[in-house]
Write an enzyme that holds these catalytic residues in place. Sequence first.
Site, PDB file in Angstrom:
ATOM      1  CD  GLU A  46      11.171   1.774  -5.660  1.00 57.17           C
ATOM      2  OE1 GLU A  46      10.122   2.428  -5.594  1.00 57.17           O
ATOM      3  OE2 GLU A  46      11.500   0.974  -4.768  1.00 57.17           O
ATOM      4  CG  ASP A  79      15.108   5.657   0.303  1.00 53.22           C
ATOM      5  OD1 ASP A  79      15.257   4.511  -0.134  1.00 53.22           O
ATOM      6  OD2 ASP A  79      14.066   6.057   0.840  1.00 53.22           O
TER       7      ASP A  79
HETATM    8  O1  FUB Z   1      11.942   4.833   1.210  1.00 53.77           O
HETATM    9  C1  FUB Z   1      10.689   4.650   0.598  1.00 53.77           C
HETATM   10  C2  FUB Z   1      10.855   4.046  -0.752  1.00 53.77           C
HETATM   11  O2  FUB Z   1      11.493   2.777  -0.661  1.00 53.77           O
HETATM   12  C3  FUB Z   1      11.766   4.835  -1.664  1.00 53.77           C
HETATM   13  O3  FUB Z   1      11.193   5.983  -2.138  1.00 53.77           O
HETATM   14  C4  FUB Z   1      12.088   3.771  -2.651  1.00 53.77           C
HETATM   15  O4  FUB Z   1      13.144   4.098  -3.503  1.00 53.77           O
HETATM   16  C5  FUB Z   1      12.378   2.607  -1.748  1.00 53.77           C
HETATM   17  O5  FUB Z   1      13.687   2.638  -1.259  1.00 53.77           O
END
Ligand code: FUB
Length: 449
Positions: free
Chosen positions: A210, A34
């Site tokens: 997301e 991320d």
């Molecule tokens: O790293 C945990 C979660 O997985 C993140 O918050 C999302 O964007 C995905 O990458």
Amino acid sequence: MKKIKCFLFLVALSLFTSQAFSQNPIIRDQFTADPSARVFNGRVYVYPSHDILAKEGMGRPGWFCMADYHVFSSENLTEWTDHGVIVSQNKVNWVDSTSYSMWAPDCIERNGKYYFYFPANDITRDFKGRKPFSIGVAIAEQPEGPYIPQPEAIEGIMGIDPNVFIDKDGQAYLYYSMGKIFVARLKDNMLELASEPQEVKDLPEKGLKEGPWLFERHGIYYMTYPHVENKIERLEYGMGDNPMGPFKFAGVIMDESPVNCWTNHHSTIAYDGQWYLFYHQNALSPKFDKNRSVCIDSLFFNEDGTIQKVVPTLRGVGISKASQQIEIDRYSALSETGAEVAFIDTLNTFLGWKTILSSRNTWVRYDAVDFGSRKPKTVQVKVIAEKGGILQIRLNSANGPLLSQVKVPVSSAWNRVEAKVKKFNPGIHNLVIVSSDENPVEIDWISFK
Ligand code: FUB
């Protein structure tokens, strides 16, 4: 006394900062995911999540497990400094210190202060009997910290993956996700909402979205985000003329992971006249895609402002100095047959990879090596060849100018073998290693002295 103080200072420094490796993935001594990349004071900072391997009693088995955040920085995108832990789950009042839920963060500068936004499970809230994700802020005077977490999370938000954008008029916006993407204006204090969160409009209806990342270029606002259009995430974007949206869907920035990493999560920067895409894959953990690693590749725009698709590479970005230990397994090209890359030790992937040239005329090419202006005397290669072998070190192609020929001794252990450099072309060139013997040779790295 002076010497002791100096020694203690160096020991302390080595505990908090370490040089990480270059090329993809860019950090190879721990898992990182991320990535939110920022340019602060002419230097690139990356604020990633810090995946760890869950053990008994640590969060949810087989799921994401994150207890803290590190920040990394670089001037040349090839040598990275780890500034150590900046925020951890057991040092924030509102975070459930047993949740290992410190997911994707972001950081932004305003009026000389650095605001680090992070999601985590909030012990002060209840949502259907659970501690939901809130988003909190930690503030520092320097990009690398120390960061002081605010005692409470931001009021009025339940969600993950914060991303903050400050427009030219000084208005700050907070984006985040919860299956869909939301946006709200932030007050000037960067800690409170100035408007009710609203869903970002006109992005594809179906499938999880997301990891929002908003940026502006030549007056166009780009809303970029991971989206499950098919089975796993790919990076997409929409274009608009307002940070609040709507954004017209404009295409795919990066296709689904070829090695089936379920998530991808990214950011973009412009640095020294070039745009870059930071993203993650599970290169160091092929069997468990919740242990991810940050990568970088160049990003290009078309004349109409649309984004060209980015194909992930191993070589990544930046120029490698010939005097470094060049990990040629992060190759730019391999001969069609007889050359491959494998982990040095599948039980400890942090040891990295090796290149195997298994027969005569097989080769590996590694682009953009800076040989400087002075001829190196020798070339050193870390190799194993159970039956011995011969390597030719060439420039540009498998038939290009021959810099050196290295005789690899018969050995079943790793050796550093040296040979004289005969020819020299100053400047930046592509480096090619060719096997000129029938026997297989395994190569860890190459370096010029
Ligand atoms: O790293 C945990 C979660 O997985 C993140 O918050 C999302 O964007 C995905 O990458």
